[in-house]
Design an enzyme around this catalytic site. Structure first.
Site, PDB file in Angstrom:
ATOM      1  N   LYS A 192       3.642  -5.285   1.799  1.00 38.15           N
ATOM      2  CA  LYS A 192       2.313  -5.569   2.341  1.00 38.15           C
ATOM      3  C   LYS A 192       1.365  -5.996   1.227  1.00 38.15           C
ATOM      4  CE  LYS A 192       3.483  -1.719   5.261  1.00 38.15           C
ATOM      5  NZ  LYS A 192       3.345  -0.266   5.353  1.00 38.15           N
ATOM      6  N   SER A 250      -3.119   3.025   6.827  1.00 39.89           N
ATOM      7  CA  SER A 250      -3.655   2.346   5.638  1.00 39.89           C
ATOM      8  C   SER A 250      -4.006   0.902   5.983  1.00 39.89           C
ATOM      9  CB  SER A 250      -2.639   2.374   4.493  1.00 39.89           C
ATOM     10  OG  SER A 250      -2.371   3.697   4.120  1.00 39.89           O
TER      11      SER A 250
HETATM   12  O1  PNS Z   1       3.878   3.920   3.735  1.00 45.93           O
HETATM   13  P1  PNS Z   1       4.994   3.083   4.260  1.00 45.93           P
HETATM   14  O2  PNS Z   1       4.809   1.657   3.805  1.00 45.93           O
HETATM   15  O3  PNS Z   1       5.154   3.219   5.731  1.00 45.93           O
HETATM   16  O4  PNS Z   1       6.350   3.636   3.569  1.00 45.93           O
HETATM   17  C1  PNS Z   1       7.606   3.026   3.838  1.00 45.93           C
HETATM   18  C2  PNS Z   1       8.730   3.579   2.940  1.00 45.93           C
HETATM   19  C3  PNS Z   1       8.310   3.625   1.482  1.00 45.93           C
HETATM   20  C4  PNS Z   1       9.100   4.976   3.376  1.00 45.93           C
HETATM   21  C5  PNS Z   1       9.947   2.628   3.139  1.00 45.93           C
HETATM   22  O5  PNS Z   1       9.539   1.317   3.004  1.00 45.93           O
HETATM   23  C6  PNS Z   1      11.077   2.889   2.130  1.00 45.93           C
HETATM   24  O6  PNS Z   1      11.737   3.903   2.171  1.00 45.93           O
HETATM   25  N1  PNS Z   1      11.286   1.933   1.211  1.00 45.93           N
HETATM   26  C7  PNS Z   1      12.311   2.018   0.185  1.00 45.93           C
HETATM   27  C8  PNS Z   1      13.468   1.067   0.482  1.00 45.93           C
HETATM   28  C9  PNS Z   1      14.621   1.749   1.208  1.00 45.93           C
HETATM   29  O7  PNS Z   1      15.079   2.807   0.828  1.00 45.93           O
HETATM   30  N2  PNS Z   1      15.100   1.077   2.277  1.00 45.93           N
HETATM   31  C10 PNS Z   1      16.273   1.486   3.020  1.00 45.93           C
HETATM   32  C11 PNS Z   1      15.957   2.261   4.253  1.00 45.93           C
HETATM   33  S1  PNS Z   1      17.416   2.599   5.186  1.00 45.93           S
END
Ligand code: PNS
Length: 161
Positions: free
Chosen positions: A41, A128
């Site tokens: 984002k 956010s």
């Molecule tokens: O605050 P957000 O943007 O909703 O957080 C999202 C978050 C950080 C939890 C998610 O994007 C994430 O875990 N990103 C790391 C990449 C990852 O592990 N992806 C595989 C998921 S199966």
């Protein structure tokens, strides 16, 4: 020692995030906030600013620390030897988004269990993204973010994106 990670973009951290964090800190021996380095984002705050704000806001909790991560969440979970990932659920849309993430993480690392905390009703519409949009149009964001966030935006002359 039961440790949990609380991951997110925190751009910016909201009142809803802080409430979830307080509740998680009561449930686990320790909680590490994981600030995602490369959020897809458009970001209002840099990684350093997001971290600084979270560090200020969590100073009062002696079992909460702040770290950042890039890449996979499961690697961050492993790095901290955590047994759980904390995520908040505001509504059904969150569940739809979160379920495959939680299951994907479980497939990648069977020890990376997600614990969902249901948001308080008064926080259910806070995000956010909404805060950033309101801020862009100069609307009042004081009900949605801690006072420190408002002061930080002013002090550092952070302009809306
Ligand atoms: O605050 P957000 O943007 O909703 O957080 C999202 C978050 C950080 C939890 C998610 O994007 C994430 O875990 N990103 C790391 C990449 C990852 O592990 N992806 C595989 C998921 S199966």
């Amino acid at each position: 020692m039961k440790k949990a990670v609380f991951p997110g973009s925190f751009d910016p951290v909201t009142t809803g995030h802080i409430d979830l964090l307080k509740r998680a800190a009561l449930m686990f021996d320790s909680v590490v906030v994981g600030v995602l380095v490369n959020s897809q984002k458009k970001s209002l705050l840099t990684l350093e600013q997001r971290r600084e704000l979270l560090e200020r806001l969590t100073m009062e909790f002696d079992n909460v620390s702040v770290d950042s991560f890039d890449g996979l969440l499961v690697d961050f979970v492993e790095k901290h030897n955590a047994c759980a990932v904390i995520r908040g659920l505001r509504n059904a849309a969150d569940l739809e988004y979160e379920l495959p993430l939680a299951q994907g993480n479980q497939l990648l690392n069977e020890n990376a269990d997600t614990v969902f905390l249901v948001s308080r009703p008064e926080h259910s519409f806070i995000s956010s993204s909404a805060v950033k949009e309101l801020y862009r149009y100069d609307a009042d964001i004081t009900p949605y973010v801690p006072e420190e966030v408002i002061n930080y935006l002013k002090e550092n002359d952070i302009r809306p994106v």
